[in-house]
Design an enzyme around this catalytic site. Structure first.
Site, PDB file in Angstrom:
ATOM      1  N   CYS A   1      14.307  27.971  50.062  1.00  0.00           N
ATOM      2  CA  CYS A   1      14.827  26.603  50.256  1.00  0.00           C
ATOM      3  C   CYS A   1      16.359  26.585  50.190  1.00  0.00           C
ATOM      4  O   CYS A   1      17.019  25.923  50.988  1.00  0.00           O
ATOM      5  CB  CYS A   1      14.316  25.651  49.184  1.00  0.00           C
ATOM      6  SG  CYS A   1      12.593  25.817  48.767  1.00  0.00           S
ATOM      7  N   ASP A   2      16.915  27.270  49.217  1.00  0.00           N
ATOM      8  CA  ASP A   2      18.331  27.059  48.898  1.00  0.00           C
ATOM      9  C   ASP A   2      19.257  28.252  49.165  1.00  0.00           C
ATOM     10  O   ASP A   2      20.478  28.110  49.090  1.00  0.00           O
ATOM     11  CB  ASP A   2      18.461  26.663  47.409  1.00  0.00           C
ATOM     12  CG  ASP A   2      17.723  25.354  47.125  1.00  0.00           C
ATOM     13  OD1 ASP A   2      17.712  24.491  48.022  1.00  0.00           O
ATOM     14  OD2 ASP A   2      17.164  25.208  46.039  1.00  0.00           O
TER      15      ASP A   2
ATOM     16  N   CYS B   1      13.951  28.293  44.191  1.00  0.00           N
ATOM     17  CA  CYS B   1      13.398  28.583  45.527  1.00  0.00           C
ATOM     18  C   CYS B   1      14.475  29.162  46.430  1.00  0.00           C
ATOM     19  O   CYS B   1      15.308  28.431  46.975  1.00  0.00           O
ATOM     20  CB  CYS B   1      12.803  27.316  46.133  1.00  0.00           C
ATOM     21  SG  CYS B   1      12.109  27.592  47.769  1.00  0.00           S
TER      22      CYS B   1
END
Ligand code: NDP
Length: 327
Positions: free
Chosen positions: A143-144, A140
């Site tokens: 997300c990261d 992701c």
């Protein structure tokens, strides 16, 4: 087979942000929800190190910690949170039936499906090792990606997701190397053109991942193989992103709910959580291949609980109207 059938007002299947948010709302509406946690208690977020984009956490929070907090909040309102997973359903009749571990049978007035989706990984031993360590493997970018600012990363995949994520990473990272296993993209032309026109994205066609390299703790690079020439080389990188698709966890609903060709549950009425079966609602990634964020999952969990509550209220009202009263 158990001989006692349990009857519940609201059964929630899954324990990610969608399931727990549905539980908080359903419990506060006195629906006495029973929530089965499924095979991965806490869902996909439990494999994420730091969550910095969920509103309300100015200093960030780890995925597992956030899920424990959501669980505690659901329990505070007396959600019955249970271990175990649903292995079979039958939505063919008036009663919604589910089975836990093929044995325990439950009949539910309403069901909220929050079974999520699972990111696909390559399955390499080295990939799984650094994924488990939280050392630089992610599925992701949204997300990261932030943790790899001004660094060099590698992304695998050639679909719309991979292109979208590569483009997202290109705005944060010094360099993005994209590994495409065939000599062409699967993505739409517009998405593929966008990555091809981005200066700091290098695309390697006919290229597959041999091994994720690391120092035992974190990723330091990727060994790749050109499947036309069989030549291998190493790419330096601190992050390895996998964007080769997701699989919604909806197999048990086949034959009862309308699913698209990938298996995502189709909303019977867009803008609601309704499925094609009255009283069965869906929230989170099981029906969402576009946004796939914790906050959107939580939002649809809330919608599902409100839709379930309204469904029960309408049913009760109809029952009162159709039941004659005698003075
Ligand atoms: P897709 O299934 O479309 O693409 C998966 C990609 O991963 C393919 O290019 C495939 O390669 C590659 N792949 C699969 N397995 C491997 C492997 N073992 N090694 C290397 N590469 C591999 O998944 P997406 O998640 O990209 O998209 C899913 C759906 O969501 C699509 O319908 C897409 O259009 C849609 N979507 C739309 C977006 C938008 O419109 N903004 C954004 C994101 C997704 P190969 O091509 O060789 O099979």
């Amino acid at each position: 087979m158990s001989d006692t059938i349990e009857k519940v007002k609201c059964l929630i299947i899954g324990s990610g942000p969608a399931g727990y948010t549905a539980a908080i709302y359903a419990a506060r509406a006195n629906m006495k929800p029973v929530l089965y946690q499924g095979t991965q208690p806490g869902g996909q977020l439990t494999t994420t190190n730091e969550v910095e984009n969920f509103p309300g956490y100015p200093d960030g929070v780890t995925g597992p910690e956030m899920m424990l907090q959501l669980q505690a909040q659901a329990k505070r309102f007396e959600t019955d949170v249970r271990d175990g997973w649903i292995t079979k359903v039958d939505f063919s009749g008036d009663v919604h039936k589910v089975w836990v571990h093929d044995e325990k049978e439950i009949h539910a007035d309403t069901i909220i499906i929050s079974t999520g989706a699972s990111a696909k990984y390559l399955g390499l031993e080295s990939e799984q090792k650094y994924l488990k360590l939280g050392g630089g493997v992610s599925a992701c970018a949204v997300c990261d990606g932030f943790f790899y600012r001004n660094q060099e990363v590698v992304i695998v995949g050639a679909g719309d997701s991979a292109c979208e994520e590569a483009h997202y990473l290109s705005k944060l990272c010094k360099k993005v190397t994209m590994l495409v296993r065939r000599d062409e993209f699967r993505a739409s032309k517009i998405m593929a053109t966008r990555v091809m026109n981005t200066e700091n994205i290098e695309i390697l066609f006919n290229t597959e991942t041999e091994e994720v390299l690391g120092d035992g703790q974190v990723v330091t690079g990727v060994r790749v193989n050109n499947n036309q020439t069989n030549k291998k080389h190493d790419i330096e990188a601190t992050g390895f992103f996998v964007a080769i698709g997701h699989k919604p966890n909806t197999d048990i609903f086949k034959g009862f709910l309308d699913l698209d060709e990938t298996g995502y549950i189709i909303n019977a009425k867009p803008g609601t959580s309704k499925t094609n079966i009255d009283g069965v609602f869906v929230s989170g990634d099981a029906a969402d291949h576009v946004y796939r964020q914790a906050i959107t999952a939580a939002g649809t969990g809330c919608m599902a609980a409100l839709d379930a509550e309204r469904y029960l209220a309408a049913k009760d009202a109809a029952f009162e109207v159709s039941t004659p009263t005698y003075n």
